[in-house]
Design a protein around this motif. Structure first.
Motif, PDB file in Angstrom:
ATOM      1  N   PHE A 404      -6.379  -1.258 -10.013  1.00 18.29           N
ATOM      2  CA  PHE A 404      -5.636  -0.083  -9.125  1.00 18.29           C
ATOM      3  C   PHE A 404      -6.246   0.946  -9.354  1.00 18.29           C
ATOM      4  CE2 PHE A 404      -2.042  -3.670  -9.604  1.00 18.29           C
ATOM      5  CZ  PHE A 404      -2.367  -4.416  -8.575  1.00 18.29           C
ATOM      6  N   HIS A 405      -6.364   1.361 -10.453  1.00 18.61           N
ATOM      7  CA  HIS A 405      -6.917   3.028 -10.764  1.00 18.61           C
ATOM      8  C   HIS A 405      -8.327   3.057  -9.896  1.00 18.61           C
ATOM      9  CE1 HIS A 405      -4.175   4.473 -13.471  1.00 18.61           C
ATOM     10  NE2 HIS A 405      -4.211   3.298 -14.406  1.00 18.61           N
ATOM     11  N   CYS A 406      -9.127   2.198  -9.788  1.00 25.53           N
ATOM     12  CA  CYS A 406     -10.332   2.284  -9.273  1.00 25.53           C
ATOM     13  C   CYS A 406     -10.038   2.220  -7.683  1.00 25.53           C
ATOM     14  CB  CYS A 406     -11.499   1.062  -9.673  1.00 25.53           C
ATOM     15  SG  CYS A 406     -11.833   1.121 -11.250  1.00 25.53           S
ATOM     16  N   ILE A 407      -9.136   1.368  -7.400  1.00 28.50           N
ATOM     17  CA  ILE A 407      -8.896   1.698  -5.819  1.00 28.50           C
ATOM     18  C   ILE A 407      -8.175   2.934  -5.497  1.00 28.50           C
ATOM     19  CG2 ILE A 407      -7.286   0.286  -4.100  1.00 28.50           C
ATOM     20  CD1 ILE A 407      -7.999  -2.319  -5.564  1.00 28.50           C
ATOM     21  N   GLU A 408      -7.350   3.593  -6.297  1.00 26.05           N
ATOM     22  CA  GLU A 408      -6.903   4.695  -6.053  1.00 26.05           C
ATOM     23  C   GLU A 408      -8.080   5.655  -5.771  1.00 26.05           C
ATOM     24  OE1 GLU A 408      -4.271   5.648  -9.029  1.00 26.05           O
ATOM     25  OE2 GLU A 408      -2.440   4.606  -8.134  1.00 26.05           O
ATOM     26  N   ILE A 409      -9.335   5.859  -6.516  1.00 21.02           N
ATOM     27  CA  ILE A 409     -10.277   6.567  -6.697  1.00 21.02           C
ATOM     28  C   ILE A 409     -10.869   6.342  -5.310  1.00 21.02           C
ATOM     29  CG2 ILE A 409     -12.262   7.262  -7.617  1.00 21.02           C
ATOM     30  CD1 ILE A 409     -11.193   6.425 -10.363  1.00 21.02           C
ATOM     31  N   LEU A 410     -11.117   5.193  -4.880  1.00 28.69           N
ATOM     32  CA  LEU A 410     -11.858   4.818  -3.447  1.00 28.69           C
ATOM     33  C   LEU A 410     -10.914   5.636  -2.395  1.00 28.69           C
ATOM     34  CD1 LEU A 410     -13.198   1.396  -4.409  1.00 28.69           C
ATOM     35  CD2 LEU A 410     -14.584   3.225  -4.072  1.00 28.69           C
ATOM     36  N   PRO A 425     -10.370  -5.856   0.664  1.00 33.65           N
ATOM     37  CA  PRO A 425     -10.727  -7.090   0.327  1.00 33.65           C
ATOM     38  C   PRO A 425     -10.256  -7.062  -1.408  1.00 33.65           C
ATOM     39  CG  PRO A 425     -12.498  -6.499   1.583  1.00 33.65           C
ATOM     40  CD  PRO A 425     -11.499  -5.478   1.295  1.00 33.65           C
ATOM     41  N   PHE A 426     -10.429  -5.815  -2.012  1.00 33.40           N
ATOM     42  CA  PHE A 426     -10.113  -6.066  -3.397  1.00 33.40           C
ATOM     43  C   PHE A 426      -8.584  -5.995  -3.851  1.00 33.40           C
ATOM     44  CE2 PHE A 426     -13.883  -3.429  -3.066  1.00 33.40           C
ATOM     45  CZ  PHE A 426     -14.748  -4.300  -3.636  1.00 33.40           C
ATOM     46  N   LEU A 427      -7.679  -5.641  -2.519  1.00 37.21           N
ATOM     47  CA  LEU A 427      -6.228  -5.685  -2.718  1.00 37.21           C
ATOM     48  C   LEU A 427      -5.812  -7.047  -2.298  1.00 37.21           C
ATOM     49  CD1 LEU A 427      -5.011  -2.303  -1.260  1.00 37.21           C
ATOM     50  CD2 LEU A 427      -4.987  -3.052  -3.715  1.00 37.21           C
ATOM     51  N   ASP A 449       4.792  -0.079 -16.006  1.00 37.76           N
ATOM     52  CA  ASP A 449       4.277   1.286 -15.487  1.00 37.76           C
ATOM     53  C   ASP A 449       2.594   1.001 -15.650  1.00 37.76           C
ATOM     54  OD1 ASP A 449       3.642   3.571 -14.217  1.00 37.76           O
ATOM     55  OD2 ASP A 449       4.440   4.885 -15.867  1.00 37.76           O
ATOM     56  N   PHE A 450       1.873   1.029 -14.709  1.00 36.29           N
ATOM     57  CA  PHE A 450       0.445   1.063 -14.601  1.00 36.29           C
ATOM     58  C   PHE A 450      -0.225   2.257 -14.977  1.00 36.29           C
ATOM     59  CE2 PHE A 450       0.665  -3.279 -12.411  1.00 36.29           C
ATOM     60  CZ  PHE A 450       1.230  -3.904 -13.341  1.00 36.29           C
ATOM     61  N   SER A 451       0.356   3.351 -14.629  1.00 40.72           N
ATOM     62  CA  SER A 451      -0.308   4.918 -14.633  1.00 40.72           C
ATOM     63  C   SER A 451      -1.003   5.106 -15.857  1.00 40.72           C
ATOM     64  CB  SER A 451       0.970   5.610 -14.290  1.00 40.72           C
ATOM     65  OG  SER A 451       1.858   5.784 -15.392  1.00 40.72           O
ATOM     66  N   CYS A 452      -0.628   4.641 -16.944  1.00 37.64           N
ATOM     67  CA  CYS A 452      -1.175   4.921 -18.337  1.00 37.64           C
ATOM     68  C   CYS A 452      -1.874   3.858 -19.069  1.00 37.64           C
ATOM     69  CB  CYS A 452      -0.423   5.620 -19.151  1.00 37.64           C
ATOM     70  SG  CYS A 452       0.359   7.157 -18.325  1.00 37.64           S
ATOM     71  N   TYR A 475       1.437  -3.197  -2.282  1.00 43.81           N
ATOM     72  CA  TYR A 475       2.149  -2.505  -0.949  1.00 43.81           C
ATOM     73  C   TYR A 475       1.674  -1.124  -0.905  1.00 43.81           C
ATOM     74  CZ  TYR A 475       6.124  -1.130   1.917  1.00 43.81           C
ATOM     75  OH  TYR A 475       6.643  -0.552   2.933  1.00 43.81           O
ATOM     76  N   SER A 476       1.921  -0.239  -1.724  1.00 38.29           N
ATOM     77  CA  SER A 476       1.832   1.093  -1.549  1.00 38.29           C
ATOM     78  C   SER A 476       0.375   1.790  -1.289  1.00 38.29           C
ATOM     79  CB  SER A 476       2.194   1.738  -3.099  1.00 38.29           C
ATOM     80  OG  SER A 476       1.467   1.565  -4.276  1.00 38.29           O
ATOM     81  N   LEU A 477      -0.648   0.897  -2.106  1.00 38.13           N
ATOM     82  CA  LEU A 477      -2.036   0.973  -2.001  1.00 38.13           C
ATOM     83  C   LEU A 477      -2.583   0.701  -0.713  1.00 38.13           C
ATOM     84  CD1 LEU A 477      -3.327   0.338  -5.586  1.00 38.13           C
ATOM     85  CD2 LEU A 477      -3.136   2.430  -4.351  1.00 38.13           C
ATOM     86  N   MET A 478      -2.169  -0.436   0.025  1.00 35.93           N
ATOM     87  CA  MET A 478      -2.617  -0.957   1.255  1.00 35.93           C
ATOM     88  C   MET A 478      -1.804   0.032   2.326  1.00 35.93           C
ATOM     89  SD  MET A 478      -2.423  -5.171   2.553  1.00 35.93           S
ATOM     90  CE  MET A 478      -3.065  -5.500   1.310  1.00 35.93           C
TER      91      MET A 478
END
Length: 683
Positions: A404-410, A425-427, A449-452, A475-478
């Motif tokens: 999820f961190h890598c997807i946020e960067i992308l 596709p990664f989601l 919490d996945f943030s840290c 849901y939020s990233l997609m």
């Protein structure tokens, strides 16, 4: 004196009379002149009275007796300190190891504020006084006596530092004629005269900075260093020493100290950009990587600040930045290649860590911030390949947070650089590979919490909070990614496969909370696809014309799409909910100590009276609740007790409450009096 003359004239002292004979003394000096002419010249230069011994420089009585008496005794006069006067040319600098007083500081301060002309002697004297104050601050074993001046007492020390911080920078600029902003000090007429004094002052200022630990004093000194940055950049050696200290403050200081340190770094580097930029970029990047090894809610703000400030530093010269970015992105690619080829734990750990992820975040932010300039755009493709292969390296459930961190960067890189990156596709892969129907073995109070974190423990995978957090993140990233792509002409085609997989998930998943979320997302995507198809039906241009397609997409984005409108409203509500959660947690944390503070178990005498009647059960517990938890439940407790006994309870309650409140207020007042903020305005 008479006794001495009598002893000289007596025959018993004839030997001493011969020894003090002027003629014999002259002969001995003539021999000294021949034997050691250097020593004779030294005597002639420093003490003429010693050589002209026949001319008495003593008392007036001996001068009158010399005229009548041929046999006289030479009486050397007092030595004259002419050599001491020659060492100091200025009147202000006369006292050797002089003690600085407040009057002297006040006089120097007036001279520094002179509107007509600033004297070089004033600047040199003030810098020497600052040196004495610095010696006093850095060493307490008498080192301050080595200088020309001596600072004693905290009031004098504060006065000297205040004078230099407030008035010295403007005085130096006025002396050099730098009233116009942006003028190079080295091109000023009198820079050579003040050069040595500036080097001494800046060296002392850096020593003082390294010895200070108080954040308030550091703030004042860093503001002063920012004013002196133009002069620091004139001396490469001093500039490198200053930057080395500033890197430490920039990476590990308090928030205000971090910001001031960065402003100093930026100003010094800009003034000597050809000589310092390459060194500064390398040192700052290594410092950033070193200090982002561990991530927590308390360290996130500092890491984000370092990343943003590094992006600004790299943006100063993109040609120099390309060399560094290419080199460090290549290093990341080498680590990833080794992890893919060798397949060992050590190699995987070299990739799956916070330093690697934060480095990817930095270069993505830099490429996104410089998208309007062509120098760094060739690095977008290799960076995207590194991030996507980092996701594929270990595609297990434990590393979903890292995914999820890598997807946020992308998503951020795709949005800022206006580049299409296939992220869906990664989601969707998470929804197809993990069985959300599986019952959990543990119950967690709240979602994870996945943030840290980058990796989950096996025990966390068994909790229901894990599945809740995964669905929320998907849901939020997609939603964010599809909202960014909702204005593109190819949106229905890009999201077609994802829509099919979301429908398949809805058929297989039996958890209503999860299906409700995914169905809502699916409906919004399909609604936006129908909107784009309707808009495409109105188009008359060909798909080969990129400029017309770009203009069409821009106009569509300006008008707004259904999915983009929904995402903007959802993000506002989501941010408000996050703030409310943080606020509630703070309130709970603030109330907990108040519950444990009072101790009533040691005072059973207030509970002993037995005249209260059988209706009141556990009176001690009721009194504890009523005394220290003043809430709306008090009415319920009061209804269970007889009305006649209420006044007695209230009186005791009031007295107890007053005592507790007074103690709390006094404690708060004492704490407020102890802590005092220090700033320049307090001087």
């Amino acid at each position: 004196m008479k006794e001495r003359r009598a002893s000289v004239e007596s025959p018993e002292n004839s030997d001493s009379e011969e020894e003090l004979n002027p003629e014999s003394h002259k002969k001995s000096l003539e021999k000294l002149k021949n034997i050691d002419p250097d020593f004779y010249n030294f005597l002639e230069e420093n003490d003429e009275n010693l050589l002209n011994f026949d001319v008495d420089s003593g008392d007036e009585e001996s001068d009158r007796n010399e005229e009548d008496d041929d046999d006289k005794v030479h009486k050397p006069g007092p030595l004259q300190g002419e050599s001491d006067e020659s060492d100091f040319e200025d009147e202000d600098a006369k006292p050797v190891q002089g003690k600085i007083t407040l009057k002297m500081v006040a006089q120097w301060q007036i001279e520094l504020q002179n509107e007509n002309k600033i004297k070089l002697t004033t600047l040199s004297t003030v810098i020497k006084a600052f040196n004495a104050a610095m010696l006093r601050a850095t060493s307490e074993d008498g080192a301050s006596s080595e200088g020309q001046y001596k600072v004693e007492g905290s009031s004098v020390f504060n006065a000297v530092i205040q004078m230099c911080v407030l008035y010295l920078p403007n005085a130096i600029k006025k002396y050099l004629g730098m009233e116009q902003s942006g003028k190079d000090p080295q091109k000023c007429k009198h820079f050579i005269k003040v050069k040595t004094h500036l080097i001494a002052y800046l060296s002392d200022l850096l020593k003082l900075l390294s010895g200070v630990t108080s954040e308030n004093i550091l703030t004042v000194l860093l503001k002063h260093l920012h004013q002196m940055s133009n002069f620091v950049a004139c001396f490469i050696r001093i500039a490198k020493q200053a930057l080395k200290k500033l890197f430490t403050f920039w990476s590990s200081g308090e928030e205000t100290v971090r910001v001031l340190a960065f402003l100093c770094i930026l100003r010094i580097t800009r003034n000597q950009q050809p000589a310092l930029l390459d060194i500064v970029l390398k040192a700052m990047y290594l410092t950033y990587v070193k200090n982002c090894k561990f991530v927590s809610p308390s360290t996130w703000p500092g890491i984000n600040f370092m990343r943003r400030s590094l992006v600004e530093m790299f943006s100063l010269d993109l040609n120099v930045a390309y060399q560094h970015a290419f080199l460090y992105i290549r290093q990341l690619a080498i680590h990833l290649r080794n992890a893919i080829v060798v397949q060992k734990v050590e190699n995987r750990q070299a990739v799956y860590n916070w330093q690697f992820v934060n480095s990817l975040h930095l270069w993505a932010d830099l490429l996104g911030a410089t998208t309007n300039k062509p120098q760094l755009q060739p690095l977008i493709y290799p960076l995207v390949m590194i991030i996507t292969n980092t996701i594929k390296l270990v595609p297990t459930h434990q590393y979903y947070p890292l995914r999820f961190h890598c997807i946020e960067i992308l998503i951020s890189l795709s949005k800022e650089s206006n580049t299409f990156v296939p992220i869906l596709p990664f989601l969707v892969e998470v929804l197809t590979n993990y069985d959300f129907n599986k019952k959990h073995k543990k119950v967690s109070m709240k979602p994870l919490d996945f943030s840290c974190i980058l990796r989950l423990a096996k025990s966390q995978l068994m909790e229901n909070g894990f599945k809740d957090s995964v669905i929320e993140r998907i849901y939020s990233l997609m939603l964010e990614y599809t909202a960014n792509e909702s204005h593109t002409i190819a949106f229905p085609d890009v999201t077609l496969l994802a829509v099919m997989q979301l429908k398949q998930f809805l058929k297989t998943c039996s958890v209503s909370n999860y299906t409700k979320k995914i169905r809502q997302l699916l409906d919004k995507i399909e609604e936006n696809s129908r909107f784009i198809e309707r808009e495409r039906a109105k188009v008359s241009f060909t798909l080969n014309d990129d400029k017309i397609i770009t203009a069409w997409e821009t106009s569509l984005r300006t008008k707004g799409t259904p999915l983009l409108t929904y995402y903007e409203n959802w993000s506002k509500i989501n941010n408000v909910q996050k703030r409310k959660k943080v606020t509630k947690n703070d309130e709970i944390a603030g109330e907990l100590p108040k519950i444990k503070r009072p101790k009533i178990s040691n005072e059973p005498q207030n509970v002993k009276p037995a005249n209260k009647g059988p209706l009141v059960l556990f009176p001690s517990d009721d009194e504890d609740d009523n005394d220290f938890f003043k809430t709306e439940d008090d009415d319920d407790h009061n209804t269970s007790a007889p009305k006649a006994k209420k006044p007695r309870k209230k009186e005791k309650k009031k007295s107890d409450k007053k005592k507790i409140i007074v103690n709390d207020d006094s404690a708060i007042d004492d704490k407020g009096d102890i802590v005092q903020e220090l700033s320049v305005n307090d001087w």
